[in-house]
Scaffold this motif. Structure first.
Motif, PDB file in Angstrom:
ATOM      1  N   PRO A 287      58.030  53.280  29.130  1.00 36.76           N
ATOM      2  CA  PRO A 287      58.974  52.178  29.330  1.00 36.76           C
ATOM      3  C   PRO A 287      60.091  52.513  30.308  1.00 36.76           C
ATOM      4  O   PRO A 287      60.633  51.621  30.964  1.00 36.76           O
ATOM      5  CB  PRO A 287      59.531  51.909  27.927  1.00 36.76           C
ATOM      6  CG  PRO A 287      59.251  53.150  27.145  1.00 36.76           C
ATOM      7  CD  PRO A 287      57.999  53.717  27.716  1.00 36.76           C
ATOM      8  N   ASP A 288      60.453  53.809  30.398  1.00 38.61           N
ATOM      9  CA  ASP A 288      61.554  54.198  31.288  1.00 38.61           C
ATOM     10  C   ASP A 288      61.073  54.598  32.685  1.00 38.61           C
ATOM     11  O   ASP A 288      61.857  55.071  33.520  1.00 38.61           O
ATOM     12  CB  ASP A 288      62.365  55.326  30.674  1.00 38.61           C
ATOM     13  CG  ASP A 288      61.526  56.561  30.363  1.00 38.61           C
ATOM     14  OD1 ASP A 288      60.274  56.494  30.528  1.00 38.61           O
ATOM     15  OD2 ASP A 288      62.096  57.582  29.927  1.00 38.61           O
ATOM     16  N   LYS A 289      59.823  54.404  32.971  1.00 43.19           N
ATOM     17  CA  LYS A 289      59.285  54.748  34.290  1.00 43.19           C
ATOM     18  C   LYS A 289      59.867  53.802  35.338  1.00 43.19           C
ATOM     19  O   LYS A 289      59.840  52.578  35.157  1.00 43.19           O
ATOM     20  CB  LYS A 289      57.763  54.637  34.278  1.00 43.19           C
ATOM     21  CG  LYS A 289      57.094  55.163  35.537  1.00 43.19           C
ATOM     22  CD  LYS A 289      55.568  55.197  35.350  1.00 43.19           C
ATOM     23  CE  LYS A 289      54.895  55.929  36.490  1.00 43.19           C
ATOM     24  NZ  LYS A 289      53.440  56.088  36.280  1.00 43.19           N
ATOM     25  N   PRO A 290      60.411  54.298  36.443  1.00 45.92           N
ATOM     26  CA  PRO A 290      60.945  53.409  37.476  1.00 45.92           C
ATOM     27  C   PRO A 290      59.841  52.502  38.022  1.00 45.92           C
ATOM     28  O   PRO A 290      58.698  52.920  38.200  1.00 45.92           O
ATOM     29  CB  PRO A 290      61.449  54.384  38.547  1.00 45.92           C
ATOM     30  CG  PRO A 290      61.704  55.649  37.811  1.00 45.92           C
ATOM     31  CD  PRO A 290      60.652  55.722  36.754  1.00 45.92           C
ATOM     32  N   ALA A 291      60.189  51.275  38.281  1.00 42.20           N
ATOM     33  CA  ALA A 291      59.203  50.292  38.721  1.00 42.20           C
ATOM     34  C   ALA A 291      58.500  50.734  39.999  1.00 42.20           C
ATOM     35  O   ALA A 291      57.299  50.508  40.160  1.00 42.20           O
ATOM     36  CB  ALA A 291      59.867  48.934  38.924  1.00 42.20           C
ATOM     37  N   HIS A 292      59.226  51.393  40.909  1.00 44.88           N
ATOM     38  CA  HIS A 292      58.603  51.774  42.181  1.00 44.88           C
ATOM     39  C   HIS A 292      57.608  52.925  42.017  1.00 44.88           C
ATOM     40  O   HIS A 292      56.866  53.244  42.945  1.00 44.88           O
ATOM     41  CB  HIS A 292      59.681  52.126  43.228  1.00 44.88           C
ATOM     42  CG  HIS A 292      60.402  53.404  42.946  1.00 44.88           C
ATOM     43  ND1 HIS A 292      61.553  53.450  42.191  1.00 44.88           N
ATOM     44  CD2 HIS A 292      60.148  54.682  43.320  1.00 44.88           C
ATOM     45  CE1 HIS A 292      61.982  54.691  42.117  1.00 44.88           C
ATOM     46  NE2 HIS A 292      61.138  55.468  42.796  1.00 44.88           N
ATOM     47  N   GLN A 293      57.597  53.553  40.819  1.00 46.97           N
ATOM     48  CA  GLN A 293      56.649  54.630  40.567  1.00 46.97           C
ATOM     49  C   GLN A 293      55.407  54.164  39.797  1.00 46.97           C
ATOM     50  O   GLN A 293      54.519  54.972  39.506  1.00 46.97           O
ATOM     51  CB  GLN A 293      57.338  55.757  39.791  1.00 46.97           C
ATOM     52  CG  GLN A 293      58.400  56.498  40.585  1.00 46.97           C
ATOM     53  CD  GLN A 293      59.011  57.639  39.795  1.00 46.97           C
ATOM     54  OE1 GLN A 293      58.477  58.057  38.765  1.00 46.97           O
ATOM     55  NE2 GLN A 293      60.137  58.161  40.285  1.00 46.97           N
ATOM     56  N   VAL A 294      55.361  52.881  39.452  1.00 48.41           N
ATOM     57  CA  VAL A 294      54.178  52.339  38.763  1.00 48.41           C
ATOM     58  C   VAL A 294      53.012  52.327  39.744  1.00 48.41           C
ATOM     59  O   VAL A 294      53.081  51.715  40.812  1.00 48.41           O
ATOM     60  CB  VAL A 294      54.454  50.912  38.234  1.00 48.41           C
ATOM     61  CG1 VAL A 294      53.173  50.287  37.685  1.00 48.41           C
ATOM     62  CG2 VAL A 294      55.529  50.960  37.153  1.00 48.41           C
ATOM     63  N   THR A 295      51.962  53.051  39.396  1.00 52.93           N
ATOM     64  CA  THR A 295      50.834  53.225  40.308  1.00 52.93           C
ATOM     65  C   THR A 295      49.839  52.066  40.222  1.00 52.93           C
ATOM     66  O   THR A 295      49.922  51.225  39.323  1.00 52.93           O
ATOM     67  CB  THR A 295      50.086  54.524  39.976  1.00 52.93           C
ATOM     68  OG1 THR A 295      49.480  54.382  38.669  1.00 52.93           O
ATOM     69  CG2 THR A 295      51.033  55.718  39.980  1.00 52.93           C
ATOM     70  N   ALA A 296      48.908  52.047  41.156  1.00 45.50           N
ATOM     71  CA  ALA A 296      47.855  51.030  41.139  1.00 45.50           C
ATOM     72  C   ALA A 296      47.029  51.153  39.864  1.00 45.50           C
ATOM     73  O   ALA A 296      46.593  50.151  39.286  1.00 45.50           O
ATOM     74  CB  ALA A 296      46.968  51.174  42.368  1.00 45.50           C
ATOM     75  N   LYS A 297      46.838  52.391  39.402  1.00 47.12           N
ATOM     76  CA  LYS A 297      46.091  52.594  38.160  1.00 47.12           C
ATOM     77  C   LYS A 297      46.860  52.042  36.963  1.00 47.12           C
ATOM     78  O   LYS A 297      46.295  51.404  36.070  1.00 47.12           O
ATOM     79  CB  LYS A 297      45.826  54.097  37.978  1.00 47.12           C
ATOM     80  CG  LYS A 297      44.828  54.416  36.890  1.00 47.12           C
ATOM     81  CD  LYS A 297      44.511  55.907  36.890  1.00 47.12           C
ATOM     82  CE  LYS A 297      43.480  56.237  35.821  1.00 47.12           C
ATOM     83  NZ  LYS A 297      43.143  57.692  35.808  1.00 47.12           N
ATOM     84  N   ASP A 298      48.186  52.283  36.950  1.00 50.24           N
ATOM     85  CA  ASP A 298      49.041  51.710  35.901  1.00 50.24           C
ATOM     86  C   ASP A 298      48.933  50.190  35.916  1.00 50.24           C
ATOM     87  O   ASP A 298      48.802  49.543  34.865  1.00 50.24           O
ATOM     88  CB  ASP A 298      50.507  52.099  36.127  1.00 50.24           C
ATOM     89  CG  ASP A 298      50.791  53.558  35.879  1.00 50.24           C
ATOM     90  OD1 ASP A 298      50.044  54.192  35.114  1.00 50.24           O
ATOM     91  OD2 ASP A 298      51.762  54.066  36.475  1.00 50.24           O
ATOM     92  N   ARG A 299      49.029  49.664  37.108  1.00 48.82           N
ATOM     93  CA  ARG A 299      49.011  48.207  37.251  1.00 48.82           C
ATOM     94  C   ARG A 299      47.675  47.611  36.778  1.00 48.82           C
ATOM     95  O   ARG A 299      47.639  46.539  36.176  1.00 48.82           O
ATOM     96  CB  ARG A 299      49.279  47.834  38.713  1.00 48.82           C
ATOM     97  CG  ARG A 299      49.822  46.431  38.900  1.00 48.82           C
ATOM     98  CD  ARG A 299      50.261  46.187  40.339  1.00 48.82           C
ATOM     99  NE  ARG A 299      49.137  46.160  41.266  1.00 48.82           N
ATOM    100  CZ  ARG A 299      48.879  47.079  42.186  1.00 48.82           C
ATOM    101  NH1 ARG A 299      49.694  48.127  42.308  1.00 48.82           N
ATOM    102  NH2 ARG A 299      47.843  46.969  42.990  1.00 48.82           N
ATOM    103  N   ARG A 300      46.606  48.334  37.033  1.00 49.96           N
ATOM    104  CA  ARG A 300      45.294  47.867  36.611  1.00 49.96           C
ATOM    105  C   ARG A 300      45.205  47.827  35.077  1.00 49.96           C
ATOM    106  O   ARG A 300      44.681  46.879  34.489  1.00 49.96           O
ATOM    107  CB  ARG A 300      44.208  48.769  37.190  1.00 49.96           C
ATOM    108  CG  ARG A 300      42.795  48.273  36.920  1.00 49.96           C
ATOM    109  CD  ARG A 300      41.781  48.939  37.829  1.00 49.96           C
ATOM    110  NE  ARG A 300      41.806  50.403  37.728  1.00 49.96           N
ATOM    111  CZ  ARG A 300      42.233  51.217  38.682  1.00 49.96           C
ATOM    112  NH1 ARG A 300      42.689  50.734  39.832  1.00 49.96           N
ATOM    113  NH2 ARG A 300      42.216  52.530  38.506  1.00 49.96           N
ATOM    114  N   ARG A 301      45.745  48.862  34.421  1.00 51.10           N
ATOM    115  CA  ARG A 301      45.759  48.874  32.948  1.00 51.10           C
ATOM    116  C   ARG A 301      46.638  47.760  32.405  1.00 51.10           C
ATOM    117  O   ARG A 301      46.289  47.098  31.427  1.00 51.10           O
ATOM    118  CB  ARG A 301      46.255  50.226  32.424  1.00 51.10           C
ATOM    119  CG  ARG A 301      45.274  51.365  32.600  1.00 51.10           C
ATOM    120  CD  ARG A 301      45.639  52.535  31.685  1.00 51.10           C
ATOM    121  NE  ARG A 301      47.028  52.959  31.866  1.00 51.10           N
ATOM    122  CZ  ARG A 301      47.431  53.831  32.780  1.00 51.10           C
ATOM    123  NH1 ARG A 301      46.553  54.372  33.618  1.00 51.10           N
ATOM    124  NH2 ARG A 301      48.708  54.178  32.862  1.00 51.10           N
TER     125      ARG A 301
END
Length: 428
Positions: A333-347
């Motif tokens: 939850p505390d991960k910065p938005a700009h560090q959300v990866t394509a793999k994260d986004r896919r999940r």
């Protein structure tokens, strides 16, 4: 009054409609109601607001009952939604139409519906006898000749409020309108099934319908009280999709409820009873396909790149759902938005389009709105509601193997089958 023309067993929606119609056609009519007053279940239907019917066209209306809905074509051709709305308007109970074509009394008071219906029935000449549980149908030479009534049930040491009604009540026509097995505290305890089977009728096994579902794990309890609107839910059994619905659902301490879940519950109950593995897939963003949802996520993450991931989700999900999302999508939850990866986004995208809950059970008869199963429709004439096995015996309402989604469909079926049974029993 121990001899009359028509006896109606049960003073609910179907029974009161049947009795009032029969009496107004000139038949000496008696309603035998085992509870202390009629219409107890009707008073709580629609959360006390009484969803009378629905404005859906006839083919759509029938479809809500599944395959057995075909039985109702001839019934509804004789008395349908417009007739019911006009009927109650004449009784001083105007109706309003709400979202989804649902029709309610303008007062939103189910008690007003019950009182108006009971007054109409008695003013037309029907007599209502409370505290009169019917123990058996009396049949001779293939024809009903009356019913046997037992003494009213009382608590130990109490004197019944009404005089005992025990004895044989004679009539050449009897209408069974005892309701189903849901909400047993209102008197719906499945008596009609026992009465029907005793004279040779088949009863399709009864089970709760329009009933909340229990789910595995702690997700639902954590979300208790959260209501989701405009979601699409698909129910699968053993990995195969069985049914889907769109609308509103609610999380509870035991699982899920709300209109969408209730509509899917019959399929869930049948699958669970058959030993199947049942799962719900919730599409939280049904208006967006995968590509559009991905574009939306990219925009939000880019626009709020310095914010933490859980903060970005506030524009996408209800607040209480965010911790669950982070956990199940496996994104801190505390991960910065700009560090959300394509793999994260896919999940994340996969979870938003398929939030899964395993169904482990369903609630009891005390929480079921209607009953699935009942008297086999093949043994009832849909043109008259008369038994094909016993002359002079009629069925109406939830005792029949008829059940539909929420939205006023079930109550319309009760009123319509009651109206037709009353007319037929009176020789109209």
């Amino acid at each position: 009054m121990t001899a009359c023309d028509v006896i109606v067993i049960g003073g609910g929606a179907a029974g009161l409609m049947a009795a009032g119609h029969a009496a107004r056609l000139g038949a000496r009519t008696l309603v035998l109601e085992k509870m202390s007053r009629p219409g107890r279940k009707l008073r709580i239907t629609g959360k006390g607001r009484c969803n009378l019917t629905n404005t859906a066209p006839l083919p759509d209306f029938i479809e809500h009952f599944g395959p057995n809905g075909r039985f109702l074509y001839s019934v509804f051709q004789q008395f349908f939604a417009d007739d019911l709305i006009a009927f109650f308007a004449d009784l001083g109970v105007p109706a309003v139409v709400e979202r989804g074509g649902r029709v309610f009394p303008a007062s939103s008071e189910a008690g007003e519906v019950v009182d108006a219906l009971a007054r109409w029935a008695t003013a037309g000449g029907a007599a209502i006898k409370p505290g009169a549980p019917v123990e058996q149908l009396v049949v001779q030479a293939g024809r009903v000749i009356g019913v046997q009534v037992g003494a009213p049930a009382t608590r130990r040491g109490q004197t019944p409020r009404t005089p005992p009604a025990a004895g044989l009540y004679r009539a050449p026509a009897v209408i069974v309108a005892t309701g189903g097995a849901s909400y047993p505290g209102t008197g719906s305890t499945g008596d009609g099934y026992r009465l029907a089977e005793a004279v040779g009728h088949s009863v399709i096994p009864v089970r709760p319908a329009l009933v909340p579902l229990e789910t595995a794990g702690d997700v639902a309890p954590r979300l208790q009280g959260l209501s989701l609107r405009n979601v699409s839910v698909t129910l699968s059994a053993d990995g195969k999709p069985h049914a889907a619905a769109f609308g509103e659902m609610l999380f509870t301490h035991f699982g899920v409820s709300g209109p969408v879940i209730l509509s899917l519950s019959r399929a869930a109950v049948d699958a669970l009873d058959a030993g199947g593995r049942v799962r719900l897939a919730i599409d939280l963003k049904p208006a967006l396909d995968e590509a559009k949802l991905d574009a939306r996520l990219l925009r939000d993450l880019d626009a709020h790149g310095r914010q933490q991931f859980h903060t970005v989700l506030k524009g996408l999900l209800p607040r209480t759902l965010i911790p669950v999302c982070c956990e199940l999508a496996r994104i801190p939850p505390d991960k910065p938005a700009h560090q959300v990866t394509a793999k994260d986004r896919r999940r994340l995208r996969a979870w938003l389009k398929g939030f899964y809950l395993d169904v482990t059970g369903y609630r009891s008869w005390h929480e079921a709105i209607v009953t699935a199963g009942g008297v086999d429709l093949r043994e009832v004439d849909p043109r008259t509601m008369e038994s094909r096995l016993v002359a002079g015996l009629y069925f109406a309402g939830e005792v029949l193997d008829l059940d539909a989604d929420t939205g006023g469909y079930n109550l319309q079926a009760a009123f319509s089958t009651g109206w037709l049974a009353g007319r037929s029993a009176a020789g109209g």
